[in-house]
Write a protein that holds these residues in place. Structure first.
Motif, PDB file in Angstrom:
ATOM      1  N   ALA A 179       0.839  -1.207   0.000  1.00  0.00           N
ATOM      2  CA  ALA A 179       0.000   0.000   0.000  1.00  0.00           C
ATOM      3  C   ALA A 179       0.868   1.248   0.000  1.00  0.00           C
ATOM      4  CB  ALA A 179      -0.918  -0.011   1.217  1.00  0.00           C
ATOM      5  N   SER A 180       1.932   1.202   0.783  1.00  0.00           N
ATOM      6  CA  SER A 180       2.816   2.361   0.874  1.00  0.00           C
ATOM      7  C   SER A 180       3.492   2.641  -0.469  1.00  0.00           C
ATOM      8  CB  SER A 180       3.844   2.090   1.972  1.00  0.00           C
ATOM      9  OG  SER A 180       4.864   3.021   1.895  1.00  0.00           O
ATOM     10  N   LEU A 181       3.982   1.570  -1.110  1.00  0.00           N
ATOM     11  CA  LEU A 181       4.641   1.750  -2.410  1.00  0.00           C
ATOM     12  C   LEU A 181       3.643   2.219  -3.465  1.00  0.00           C
ATOM     13  CD1 LEU A 181       6.947  -1.408  -2.454  1.00  0.00           C
ATOM     14  CD2 LEU A 181       7.688   0.974  -2.436  1.00  0.00           C
ATOM     15  N   ALA A 182       2.451   1.628  -3.431  1.00  0.00           N
ATOM     16  CA  ALA A 182       1.433   2.007  -4.428  1.00  0.00           C
ATOM     17  C   ALA A 182       1.027   3.465  -4.252  1.00  0.00           C
ATOM     18  CB  ALA A 182       0.216   1.101  -4.295  1.00  0.00           C
ATOM     19  N   SER A 183       0.944   3.904  -3.004  1.00  0.00           N
ATOM     20  CA  SER A 183       0.550   5.303  -2.778  1.00  0.00           C
ATOM     21  C   SER A 183       1.661   6.257  -3.217  1.00  0.00           C
ATOM     22  CB  SER A 183       0.190   5.542  -1.310  1.00  0.00           C
ATOM     23  OG  SER A 183       1.342   5.518  -0.536  1.00  0.00           O
ATOM     24  N   ALA A 184       2.906   5.733  -3.258  1.00  0.00           N
ATOM     25  CA  ALA A 184       4.015   6.566  -3.736  1.00  0.00           C
ATOM     26  C   ALA A 184       4.110   6.564  -5.260  1.00  0.00           C
ATOM     27  CB  ALA A 184       5.323   6.076  -3.124  1.00  0.00           C
ATOM     28  N   GLY A 185       3.186   5.837  -5.915  1.00  0.00           N
ATOM     29  CA  GLY A 185       3.150   5.861  -7.376  1.00  0.00           C
ATOM     30  C   GLY A 185       3.845   4.688  -8.038  1.00  0.00           C
ATOM     31  N   ASP A 186       4.144   3.655  -7.251  1.00  0.00           N
ATOM     32  CA  ASP A 186       4.809   2.475  -7.814  1.00  0.00           C
ATOM     33  C   ASP A 186       3.762   1.583  -8.492  1.00  0.00           C
ATOM     34  OD1 ASP A 186       6.065   0.060  -8.282  1.00  0.00           O
ATOM     35  OD2 ASP A 186       7.319   0.177  -6.491  1.00  0.00           O
ATOM     36  N   ASP A 187       3.788   1.559  -9.822  1.00  0.00           N
ATOM     37  CA  ASP A 187       2.782   0.798 -10.571  1.00  0.00           C
ATOM     38  C   ASP A 187       2.913  -0.704 -10.340  1.00  0.00           C
ATOM     39  OD1 ASP A 187       1.587   3.022 -11.553  1.00  0.00           O
ATOM     40  OD2 ASP A 187       2.687   3.025 -13.454  1.00  0.00           O
ATOM     41  N   ALA A 188       4.144  -1.171 -10.186  1.00  0.00           N
ATOM     42  CA  ALA A 188       4.349  -2.609  -9.970  1.00  0.00           C
ATOM     43  C   ALA A 188       3.730  -3.044  -8.639  1.00  0.00           C
ATOM     44  CB  ALA A 188       5.838  -2.918  -9.977  1.00  0.00           C
TER      45      ALA A 188
END
Lengths: 201, 228
Positions: free
Chosen positions: A20-29
């Motif tokens: 969730a943290s990575l996705a919220s930072a814009g990480d598409d993978a």
């Protein structure tokens, strides 16, 4: 019956938070991993609120669009699964209101999108048709809340306490709705029993 | 347990938690009516759970994630565009209203009006009022004439109007052209000039040709004391 795996252990929880943290930072993978991980669960929950599997697919897609926009709002002090369930519930209810008429997709075959699976996977088509029949047979007449609680408890195998936690309802309300739902669903079969007349009087 | 009690239990009880040792199961095992009914109920719920819980989603998760990302970005952009358009529309409406409706917004900004009392040395307050009234026109603007004998006028108006009023009163009340500021010498000079012009015209009026070589002596002397 398989129980939907609750992500309780620490490693799983940590993985969810990290995704969730990575996705919220814009990480598409990371977002793709998140979708891959939760799509079956979201689709299963959507079946509870939908008229048929096609509508459940639409709800699932909309849920992930909202998740992409709102993932920054996820607080890591709660389970990601519970957060997703709340979004699914809200999305389904909003889409249903938007469509206006209950069961429109189920009742109007012309409105169904042309799904690839119907031509490429006959087995899948049969399964989906059965699922649509079951949804119609069991849930068509039930109010949304009773339908949700019956599905979570009797079909997905959650305890009333877990359902109360997930839906934000009081346990006593969960039980009351569950009894009403069971009675409504089983009434037809129970009526075939010779002693049913005594029960209803 | 009899059939009625069994039915009551089956109507609202959990079939998943029904053990083989339970009273309902024992009764159903021996009852020709309740046994098949319990089996039917169990089969139906078991089948429903099996079909629904094992139905896989049709969409590929990678495609779904990709399209969800694209849709979300498009909506986010749409939201920004809508916000900007709303702001632009608001500004346009404000300017249009400000241009087309006179004094739009001035009523909401009452503190935009200022009050100033201007003393008068030449004009009466009533005369000053008549001079400035065409210029004090905005909403809430006005002027007040004090009690008789007080040579002042109080003006409540916007800063622009007040500045115009001050200029006007400077010209007509305090300026050198103000009527009460005209002194006797100036008046006499003006009269003398007019008289000279009349004398030049006298031969023409009498039907005679004027002789420019022999000008007629002046009949009157300038009355200006400065010329002495």
């Amino acid at each position: 019956m398989e129980k939907a795996a609750p992500f309780r252990d620490r490693a799983t929880y940590a993985l969810d938070v990290q995704l969730a943290s990575l996705a919220s930072a814009g990480d598409d993978a990371a977002f793709t991993s998140l979708v891959t991980r939760f799509q079956p669960a979201v689709f299963r929950w959507s079946l509870t609120f939908a008229s048929d599997p096609d509508e459940a697919e639409d709800i699932t897609q909309e849920v992930f669009v909202r998740v992409h926009r709102q993932i920054g709002n996820y607080r890591s002090d709660g389970l990601l699964e519970a957060w997703l369930y709340r979004i699914t519930r809200r999305t389904a209810s909003q889409l249903r209101r938007k469509r206006g008429r209950r069961g429109r997709l189920a009742l109007s075959p012309a409105a169904r999108p042309d799904r690839e699976v119907y031509t490429t996977d006959p087995g899948g088509r049969v399964d989906r048709q059965r699922a649509a029949d079951i949804i119609r047979e069991l849930f068509a007449e039930l109010p949304r809340r009773q339908r949700e609680i019956f599905d979570l408890v009797d079909l997905q195998g959650l305890s009333p306490g877990e359902v109360a936690e997930r839906t934000g309802m009081r346990p006593v309300s969960v039980r009351a709705n569950l009894f009403k739902a069971r009675k409504a669903i089983r009434d037809g079969l129970l009526a075939t029993h010779p002693a049913y007349g005594e029960l209803s009087t | 347990m009899n059939c009625r009690e069994c039915l009551e239990e089956l109507a609202t009880g959990s079939l998943r938690e029904l053990t083989a040792e339970s009273a309902v199961s024992r009764h159903a095992a021996n009852c020709p009516d309740c046994g098949p009914l319990l089996t039917q109920l169990r089969d139906r719920e078991y089948q429903a759970a099996t079909v629904l819980n094992n139905l896989p989603p049709m969409s590929d998760p990678i495609v779904m994630a990709d399209s969800a990302g694209r849709l979300a970005r498009r909506r986010r952009m749409g939201g920004v565009v809508v916000t900007l358009m709303s702001i632009a529309l608001g500004i346009t409406i404000w300017f249009a209203a400000d241009t087309m409706i006179s004094d739009f917004g001035h009523s909401q900004f009452g503190d935009n009006l200022r009050t100033e009392t201007i003393s008068l040395s030449c004009l009466t307050p009533e005369q000053a009022g008549e001079v400035i009234s065409p210029y004090v026109r905005s909403h809430g603007s006005s002027y007040y004439v004090g009690p008789p004998g007080v040579p002042a006028i109080t003006v409540r108006a916007t800063p622009t109007e007040l500045s115009q009023v001050r200029t006007l009163l400077n010209d007509f009340d305090k300026g050198r052209h103000a009527s009460c500021h005209t002194d006797m010498a100036t008046t006499f000079r003006q009269l003398d000039r007019q008289l000279q012009e009349l004398q030049k015209l006298q031969p023409v009026l009498a039907g005679m040709k004027p002789n420019p070589a022999k000008p007629k002596p002046q009949t009157s002397k300038p009355a200006n004391p400065d010329d002495k």
